[in-house]
Motif scaffolding. Sequence first.
Motif, PDB file in Angstrom:
ATOM      1  N   GLY A  78       0.808  -1.211   0.000  1.00 61.61           N
ATOM      2  CA  GLY A  78       0.000   0.000   0.000  1.00 61.61           C
ATOM      3  C   GLY A  78       0.841   1.260   0.000  1.00 61.61           C
ATOM      4  O   GLY A  78       2.078   1.208  -0.018  1.00 61.61           O
ATOM      5  N   PRO A  79       0.192   2.414   0.041  1.00 68.00           N
ATOM      6  CA  PRO A  79       0.924   3.683   0.005  1.00 68.00           C
ATOM      7  C   PRO A  79       1.741   3.905   1.267  1.00 68.00           C
ATOM      8  O   PRO A  79       1.499   3.305   2.313  1.00 68.00           O
ATOM      9  CB  PRO A  79      -0.197   4.731  -0.138  1.00 68.00           C
ATOM     10  CG  PRO A  79      -1.411   4.063   0.433  1.00 68.00           C
ATOM     11  CD  PRO A  79      -1.272   2.611   0.102  1.00 68.00           C
ATOM     12  N   LEU A  80       2.722   4.780   1.150  1.00 70.85           N
ATOM     13  CA  LEU A  80       3.584   5.099   2.281  1.00 70.85           C
ATOM     14  C   LEU A  80       2.816   5.912   3.311  1.00 70.85           C
ATOM     15  O   LEU A  80       2.025   6.792   2.970  1.00 70.85           O
ATOM     16  CB  LEU A  80       4.807   5.885   1.815  1.00 70.85           C
ATOM     17  CG  LEU A  80       5.677   5.198   0.756  1.00 70.85           C
ATOM     18  CD1 LEU A  80       6.803   6.117   0.321  1.00 70.85           C
ATOM     19  CD2 LEU A  80       6.238   3.888   1.290  1.00 70.85           C
ATOM     20  N   GLN A  81       3.068   5.616   4.573  1.00 66.71           N
ATOM     21  CA  GLN A  81       2.389   6.307   5.664  1.00 66.71           C
ATOM     22  C   GLN A  81       3.361   7.290   6.341  1.00 66.71           C
ATOM     23  O   GLN A  81       4.535   7.011   6.497  1.00 66.71           O
ATOM     24  CB  GLN A  81       1.877   5.298   6.707  1.00 66.71           C
ATOM     25  CG  GLN A  81       0.926   4.254   6.133  1.00 66.71           C
ATOM     26  CD  GLN A  81      -0.370   4.861   5.637  1.00 66.71           C
ATOM     27  OE1 GLN A  81      -0.850   5.869   6.178  1.00 66.71           O
ATOM     28  NE2 GLN A  81      -0.950   4.248   4.614  1.00 66.71           N
ATOM     29  N   ALA A  82       2.812   8.419   6.753  1.00 65.11           N
ATOM     30  CA  ALA A  82       3.567   9.429   7.521  1.00 65.11           C
ATOM     31  C   ALA A  82       4.860   9.813   6.821  1.00 65.11           C
ATOM     32  O   ALA A  82       5.913   9.919   7.432  1.00 65.11           O
ATOM     33  CB  ALA A  82       3.866   8.911   8.933  1.00 65.11           C
ATOM     34  N   ALA A  83       4.777   9.997   5.493  1.00 66.05           N
ATOM     35  CA  ALA A  83       5.954  10.374   4.719  1.00 66.05           C
ATOM     36  C   ALA A  83       5.821  11.821   4.252  1.00 66.05           C
ATOM     37  O   ALA A  83       4.722  12.297   3.967  1.00 66.05           O
ATOM     38  CB  ALA A  83       6.129   9.448   3.519  1.00 66.05           C
ATOM     39  N   ARG A  84       6.939  12.498   4.203  1.00 65.06           N
ATOM     40  CA  ARG A  84       6.966  13.837   3.632  1.00 65.06           C
ATOM     41  C   ARG A  84       8.113  13.916   2.643  1.00 65.06           C
ATOM     42  O   ARG A  84       9.067  13.127   2.712  1.00 65.06           O
ATOM     43  CB  ARG A  84       7.117  14.898   4.723  1.00 65.06           C
ATOM     44  CG  ARG A  84       8.448  14.884   5.461  1.00 65.06           C
ATOM     45  CD  ARG A  84       8.454  15.913   6.561  1.00 65.06           C
ATOM     46  NE  ARG A  84       9.749  16.021   7.228  1.00 65.06           N
ATOM     47  CZ  ARG A  84      10.712  16.862   6.865  1.00 65.06           C
ATOM     48  NH1 ARG A  84      10.520  17.658   5.831  1.00 65.06           N
ATOM     49  NH2 ARG A  84      11.854  16.910   7.521  1.00 65.06           N
ATOM     50  N   GLU A  85       8.024  14.854   1.719  1.00 63.17           N
ATOM     51  CA  GLU A  85       9.023  14.945   0.669  1.00 63.17           C
ATOM     52  C   GLU A  85      10.107  15.956   1.020  1.00 63.17           C
ATOM     53  O   GLU A  85       9.813  17.024   1.554  1.00 63.17           O
ATOM     54  CB  GLU A  85       8.354  15.322  -0.660  1.00 63.17           C
ATOM     55  CG  GLU A  85       7.434  14.245  -1.201  1.00 63.17           C
ATOM     56  CD  GLU A  85       6.919  14.577  -2.582  1.00 63.17           C
ATOM     57  OE1 GLU A  85       7.077  15.740  -3.011  1.00 63.17           O
ATOM     58  OE2 GLU A  85       6.372  13.677  -3.238  1.00 63.17           O
TER      59      GLU A  85
END
Length: 488
Positions: free
Chosen positions: A161-168
Amino acid sequence: MREPAASPAANPALTGAPELHGQRWRDALAGAAANVAELDSKRSCGRLTRAAGLVLEAVGLRMPVGSDCLIEIPGHAGATGQGPRMAEAEVVGFGADRLYLMPQSDVLGLVPGARVYPLEPSPLPSGDSAPREPGSKRLPVGEGLLGRVLDAAGRPLDGLGPLQAAREVPLAGSQINPLSRAPIDTVLDVGVRAINGMLTVGRGQRMGLFAGSGVGKSVLLGMMARYTSAEVIVVGLIGERGREVKDFIENILGEEGRARSVVVAAPADTSPLLRMQGAAYATRLAEYFRDQGRHVLLIMDSLTRYAMAQREIALAIGEPPATKGYPPSVFAKLPTLVERAGNGAEGGGSITAFYTVLAEGDDQQDPIADSARAILDGHIVLSRSLAEAGHYPAIDVEASISRAMTALISPEQFGSVRRFKQLMSRYQRNRDLISVGAYVPGADPELDLAIRLHPRMEAFLQQDIHERAGYGESIDQLHLLFDRSANG
């Protein structure tokens, strides 16, 4: 017969004040006009004029080196089925009014004159006011990436699934003043007896693992990933076979190592741009966790594939080859990547890095191997002859060195290590005489001791893949080996 039109009095919607309805319409039109005015009425684009090998040439655009663009492939529907398929490419150089592009995906079906559009950057997340420089890439980081497997662009490969608690964050990290780095003064327990005892590694050190193909470097990396005393592990699998990527993750790294790891995989079938980006992304992830005050173990397999990817790009855009076909930019890129690892400021986090270097044909004087030795804090050499003899891990302690070791260990350990290497070297120099029975015992007391201790020394250097040897245990066994010899 036509019916008479309804009078305003018969229509309740028209009985209100005409001025009020007119004002509402004027407000609505004014808002729409403002929205239209904010839109860019034109979108700049260029056209392809040449495709040769890995490089495409485009005219009609002014873009900085390192920026991304999209190439339209007519007659091929996109992933959504709406409009033509778009291939992503990166600007890798320019000449006069021409841009040199290198695609990051398949460009099958490309035609002359295809349109090239600048890739619009994604909007900054709320609360992030950092300026975005032209051509800068931003990739995801964060705690939610632990236990995940990503590609070089930060997309999940593990189907979880999609990444959780991620920022760029920007792909290029900030440089650290060398005078503000904390010194390497703390021993790092890697769980491998030969390294702990004979090639002690410090926290924040950068080591090279030099080996030919098929001598067990991936297995040794997996042992260190599982047993090293680190809070976070970042693994960069750069330019390896796709089968090896899955095998390393499932069988070598294991569940214990994977739970605290982030794996970035850029296999051999990806473009050279993505292979280089994968190495930079793995390093950026390690920097992020270091900046959070964590102690990070960075494992990159391999530094040679990173150099080969840069060689492909440089030769494609016309850079002249130098040593064994490697252009000068390759030797400039290596220290730029390696110097990003290491200790942070005093009291902060650290990145201890292990880079594998593929010695082609077991040639330790290969240009990349020779350059890597000059910029790393030590090297561990794996011997093919030891691997063929069933000696695992196949570490050649005579050819290996840890440059930070003397500042980390006690005088007693240093004396034991020096004595160990002296006896091992004495045995190896006389190995042929001993094997054919030409040596007469008693002729050389030092060689007699080396012959008597050789089985114990070999046993000390060998270790099963599922066995963990702590630093204290390794040092005790090293001292015990010579205590027994003193007592006969």
